[in-house]
Design an enzyme around this catalytic site. Sequence first.
Site, PDB file in Angstrom:
ATOM      1  N   ARG A 162       0.818  -1.224   0.000  1.00  0.00           N
ATOM      2  CA  ARG A 162       0.000   0.000   0.000  1.00  0.00           C
ATOM      3  C   ARG A 162       0.846   1.265   0.000  1.00  0.00           C
ATOM      4  O   ARG A 162       0.360   2.343  -0.366  1.00  0.00           O
ATOM      5  CB  ARG A 162      -1.013  -0.039   1.149  1.00  0.00           C
TER       6      ARG A 162
ATOM      7  N   GLU B 274       3.077  -6.305  13.947  1.00  0.00           N
ATOM      8  CA  GLU B 274       1.964  -6.379  14.910  1.00  0.00           C
ATOM      9  C   GLU B 274       1.362  -7.784  14.817  1.00  0.00           C
ATOM     10  O   GLU B 274       0.981  -8.376  15.806  1.00  0.00           O
ATOM     11  CB  GLU B 274       0.939  -5.307  14.516  1.00  0.00           C
TER      12      GLU B 274
END
Length: 172
Positions: A60, A97
Site C-alpha cells: 500500500r 503487529e
Amino acid sequence: MSETLKAKIRDIPDFPEQGIVFKDIMPLLADPATLRETVDLLAEWIEPRKPDVILGAEARGFILGAALAYKLGCGFVAARRPGKLPWKTVSATYALEYGENSLELHSDAIEHGQRVLVHDDVLATGGTAGAICNLSEQLGGQIVGVAFVIELTFLEGRKQLGDYEVHSLIEY
Ligand code: AMP
C-alpha cells in the site's frame, strides 16, 4: 488531524487475525476529493525536506508513494517482499503487529548521499519503516523523513523511529 480523511478509513475487526483492527484506506483512495487531500497534505510536509526519492513499502506504500514522487518531482523506489525484485538485493527481516516480515531493496536503488523519504499507509509498531530506513542507510541514503497516512499511537511506533522525523495525518 483531518476529520474528512478519518471518516474515509474503514475499520475491519479481526483482520487479518483475531484481535487486530485493520485500518482500510481503500475508501479514502476511491474518493477523488480525499485522495487529493491526502496527497496534498503529505506533500506539504514532505516538500521542505527536499527528498530525491520516495521509498514506498509493499504494497500500500506504492500507491500514494508514486503519487507523491510525481507531485514533488522525485524518483520512486519500491521496498518489496522477498523474491519479487529481479536484480541484486539487500534484505531485512523484522517483527510485525501480526507475525514477521521481510523486505528487500535493489542494492543500487539508492545512490550514496541521496535524500530519502520513506512512506507507508499505516505506522503500527514501526518495524517495517524502521527496517526500510536501515536498509536505505546501508546503501548510503540519508533519511529526511518518514510519512504515513495513519498512525496507531498506542503501539508507539515512533519510538522505533526515534532517530527520524515522523509525520502522520490521522492518529488513533
Ligand atoms: P509495523 O511494521 O508494525 O509498523 O506495521 C506496518 C505495516 O503493516 C504497514 O505496511 C501496514 O500496512 C501494516 N499494518 C499493520 N497494522 C495494521 C493495521 N492495524 N491496519 C492496517 N495495516 C496495518
